[in-house]
Scaffold this motif. Structure first.
Motif, PDB file in Angstrom:
ATOM      1  N   VAL A   1       0.839  -1.202   0.000  1.00  0.00           N
ATOM      2  CA  VAL A   1       0.000   0.000   0.000  1.00  0.00           C
ATOM      3  C   VAL A   1       0.872   1.249   0.000  1.00  0.00           C
ATOM      4  O   VAL A   1       0.627   2.211  -0.744  1.00  0.00           O
ATOM      5  CB  VAL A   1      -0.943   0.006   1.222  1.00  0.00           C
ATOM      6  N   LYS A   2       1.912   1.234   0.825  1.00  0.00           N
ATOM      7  CA  LYS A   2       2.799   2.392   0.914  1.00  0.00           C
ATOM      8  C   LYS A   2       3.425   2.725  -0.431  1.00  0.00           C
ATOM      9  O   LYS A   2       3.503   3.902  -0.816  1.00  0.00           O
ATOM     10  CB  LYS A   2       3.908   2.118   1.942  1.00  0.00           C
ATOM     11  N   LYS A   3       3.856   1.699  -1.183  1.00  0.00           N
ATOM     12  CA  LYS A   3       4.465   1.944  -2.496  1.00  0.00           C
ATOM     13  C   LYS A   3       3.455   2.600  -3.441  1.00  0.00           C
ATOM     14  O   LYS A   3       3.789   3.533  -4.185  1.00  0.00           O
ATOM     15  CB  LYS A   3       4.966   0.623  -3.083  1.00  0.00           C
ATOM     16  N   GLY A   4       2.217   2.120  -3.416  1.00  0.00           N
ATOM     17  CA  GLY A   4       1.183   2.711  -4.259  1.00  0.00           C
ATOM     18  C   GLY A   4       0.916   4.164  -3.904  1.00  0.00           C
ATOM     19  O   GLY A   4       0.729   5.012  -4.785  1.00  0.00           O
ATOM     20  N   LEU A   5       0.928   4.473  -2.613  1.00  0.00           N
ATOM     21  CA  LEU A   5       0.727   5.857  -2.171  1.00  0.00           C
ATOM     22  C   LEU A   5       1.897   6.732  -2.581  1.00  0.00           C
ATOM     23  O   LEU A   5       1.724   7.892  -2.964  1.00  0.00           O
ATOM     24  CB  LEU A   5       0.542   5.899  -0.652  1.00  0.00           C
ATOM     25  N   GLN A   6       3.108   6.182  -2.503  1.00  0.00           N
ATOM     26  CA  GLN A   6       4.291   6.946  -2.898  1.00  0.00           C
ATOM     27  C   GLN A   6       4.283   7.249  -4.394  1.00  0.00           C
ATOM     28  O   GLN A   6       4.778   8.290  -4.828  1.00  0.00           O
ATOM     29  CB  GLN A   6       5.554   6.178  -2.522  1.00  0.00           C
ATOM     30  N   MET A   7       3.693   6.331  -5.177  1.00  0.00           N
ATOM     31  CA  MET A   7       3.606   6.560  -6.615  1.00  0.00           C
ATOM     32  C   MET A   7       2.591   7.643  -6.947  1.00  0.00           C
ATOM     33  O   MET A   7       2.680   8.282  -7.996  1.00  0.00           O
ATOM     34  CB  MET A   7       3.240   5.256  -7.324  1.00  0.00           C
ATOM     35  N   GLY A   8       1.581   7.831  -6.047  1.00  0.00           N
ATOM     36  CA  GLY A   8       0.612   8.890  -6.283  1.00  0.00           C
ATOM     37  C   GLY A   8      -0.828   8.581  -5.948  1.00  0.00           C
ATOM     38  O   GLY A   8      -1.703   9.432  -6.122  1.00  0.00           O
ATOM     39  N   ALA A   9      -1.112   7.373  -5.461  1.00  0.00           N
ATOM     40  CA  ALA A   9      -2.485   7.042  -5.060  1.00  0.00           C
ATOM     41  C   ALA A   9      -2.907   7.907  -3.877  1.00  0.00           C
ATOM     42  O   ALA A   9      -2.066   8.440  -3.138  1.00  0.00           O
ATOM     43  CB  ALA A   9      -2.592   5.562  -4.705  1.00  0.00           C
ATOM     44  N   ASP A  10      -4.220   8.016  -3.679  1.00  0.00           N
ATOM     45  CA  ASP A  10      -4.750   8.945  -2.666  1.00  0.00           C
ATOM     46  C   ASP A  10      -4.967   8.312  -1.299  1.00  0.00           C
ATOM     47  O   ASP A  10      -4.904   9.006  -0.279  1.00  0.00           O
ATOM     48  CB  ASP A  10      -6.084   9.520  -3.157  1.00  0.00           C
ATOM     49  N   ALA A  11      -5.270   7.019  -1.263  1.00  0.00           N
ATOM     50  CA  ALA A  11      -5.597   6.373   0.010  1.00  0.00           C
ATOM     51  C   ALA A  11      -5.317   4.884  -0.101  1.00  0.00           C
ATOM     52  O   ALA A  11      -5.103   4.340  -1.196  1.00  0.00           O
ATOM     53  CB  ALA A  11      -7.062   6.614   0.368  1.00  0.00           C
ATOM     54  N   GLY A  12      -5.316   4.213   1.037  1.00  0.00           N
ATOM     55  CA  GLY A  12      -5.043   2.787   1.053  1.00  0.00           C
ATOM     56  C   GLY A  12      -5.951   2.042   2.011  1.00  0.00           C
ATOM     57  O   GLY A  12      -6.441   2.614   2.986  1.00  0.00           O
ATOM     58  N   VAL A  13      -6.178   0.764   1.707  1.00  0.00           N
ATOM     59  CA  VAL A  13      -6.933  -0.122   2.588  1.00  0.00           C
ATOM     60  C   VAL A  13      -6.168  -1.435   2.686  1.00  0.00           C
ATOM     61  O   VAL A  13      -5.777  -2.025   1.665  1.00  0.00           O
ATOM     62  CB  VAL A  13      -8.355  -0.401   2.056  1.00  0.00           C
ATOM     63  N   HIS A  14      -5.954  -1.884   3.914  1.00  0.00           N
ATOM     64  CA  HIS A  14      -5.237  -3.132   4.169  1.00  0.00           C
ATOM     65  C   HIS A  14      -6.170  -4.072   4.919  1.00  0.00           C
ATOM     66  O   HIS A  14      -6.585  -3.776   6.040  1.00  0.00           O
ATOM     67  CB  HIS A  14      -3.990  -2.838   5.013  1.00  0.00           C
ATOM     68  N   VAL A  15      -6.529  -5.191   4.288  1.00  0.00           N
ATOM     69  CA  VAL A  15      -7.341  -6.204   4.961  1.00  0.00           C
ATOM     70  C   VAL A  15      -6.386  -7.134   5.693  1.00  0.00           C
ATOM     71  O   VAL A  15      -5.613  -7.864   5.062  1.00  0.00           O
ATOM     72  CB  VAL A  15      -8.209  -6.990   3.975  1.00  0.00           C
ATOM     73  N   LEU A  16      -6.440  -7.098   7.001  1.00  0.00           N
ATOM     74  CA  LEU A  16      -5.484  -7.809   7.849  1.00  0.00           C
ATOM     75  C   LEU A  16      -6.235  -8.664   8.865  1.00  0.00           C
ATOM     76  O   LEU A  16      -7.042  -8.145   9.639  1.00  0.00           O
ATOM     77  CB  LEU A  16      -4.582  -6.801   8.564  1.00  0.00           C
TER      78      LEU A  16
END
Length: 261
Positions: free
Chosen positions: A72-87
């Protein structure tokens, strides 16, 4: 538009990948991992669409152990706005069927207009989850796009086969998967890395998605790894010398004996 990119945390292909001895599942906690390379193309596709529409929001969704937060962090660093982690500990050992269930429940909660996948995962390599998710959500699937165009409510792809290419299109909402020919994923900039620290990331459990533990995990999996054998070390190669002018004959003999000719 709400775009959700499904991103997988996978063992680093250059690391010492291994299986857990107790259940023959991939060791994801004891091995370095990262965002699946093939999913970077999916993130880039979503960001390209976002660049053409300021109202578009891109969310990165992942399912996995605590370390999967790095995907998720990598996607946000590339430019995504938010993240969801199903844990959830009960997810361990889930196969493609259970994974598609978890993803579909999360995607329904996110109310995604466009769901983007890579063409497959670099650890499992099955490539079936996008179709499974589209079936569970009751949405059309436009898969394996080598070129993607989003025009209003229409998504159009070019799918390249061995002998021909075809153009396929569908109307939002839909599930899209892209190949490794679709684009060139961007590298996170310093600004993007710093901005990612302030972007919202939610952590959901199976209970949040109204999924019971007996629907996922190794106990409910349709497949099982029965035995694992390490790849044997490479043997030394054959060196052909040509000190006496016989090198060509030796090379032909070697190729012929090993049926390379």
């Amino acid at each position: 538009m709400k775009i959700v990119v499904c991103a997988k945390f996978v063992p680093d292909a250059t690391a010492d990948r291994r299986f857990r001895s107790e259940d023959n599942t991939v060791d994801r906690a004891g091995v370095d991992g990262l965002l699946s390379e093939l999913d970077e193309y999916a993130v880039e596709t979503a960001l390209t669409v976002k660049e053409g529409d300021a109202d578009t929001v891109v969310t990165v969704l992942t399912v996995g152990p605590e370390q999967a937060a790095d995907a998720v962090k990598k996607g946000l660093q590339m430019g995504a706005d938010a993240g969801v982690h199903v844990l959830d500990d009960a997810i361990h050992g889930s196969d493609a069927v259970a994974t598609s269930l978890i993803l579909s429940k999360a995607l329904a909660r996110l109310e995604a207009d466009l769901v983007v996948f890579g063409m497959g995962s670099t650890d499992g390599g099955m490539g079936v989850v996008p179709a499974m998710v589209s079936e569970r959500l009751g949405l059309p699937a436009v898969t394996l796009g080598s070129e993607v165009t989003v025009d209003g409510q229409t998504v159009r792809i070019r799918r390249d086969g061995d002998t021909a290419s075809e153009t396929i299109e569908g109307t939002l909402p839909l599930v899209l998967s892209v190949s490794d020919q679709a684009n060139e994923p961007r590298y996170p900039s310093f600004k993007g890395i710093m901005a990612a620290k302030k972007k919202p990331v939610e952590t959901w459990s199976l209970a949040d998605l109204e999924i019971s533990a007996d629907q996922v995990g190794g106990a409910s999996a349709w497949t099982e790894v029965v035995e694992v054998t390490a790849r044997p070390p490479r043997s030394a190669g054959t060196i052909v010398t040509d000190e006496d002018g016989s090198g060509a004959a030796q090379l032909v003999e070697f190729l012929s004996t090993n049926k390379f000719l």
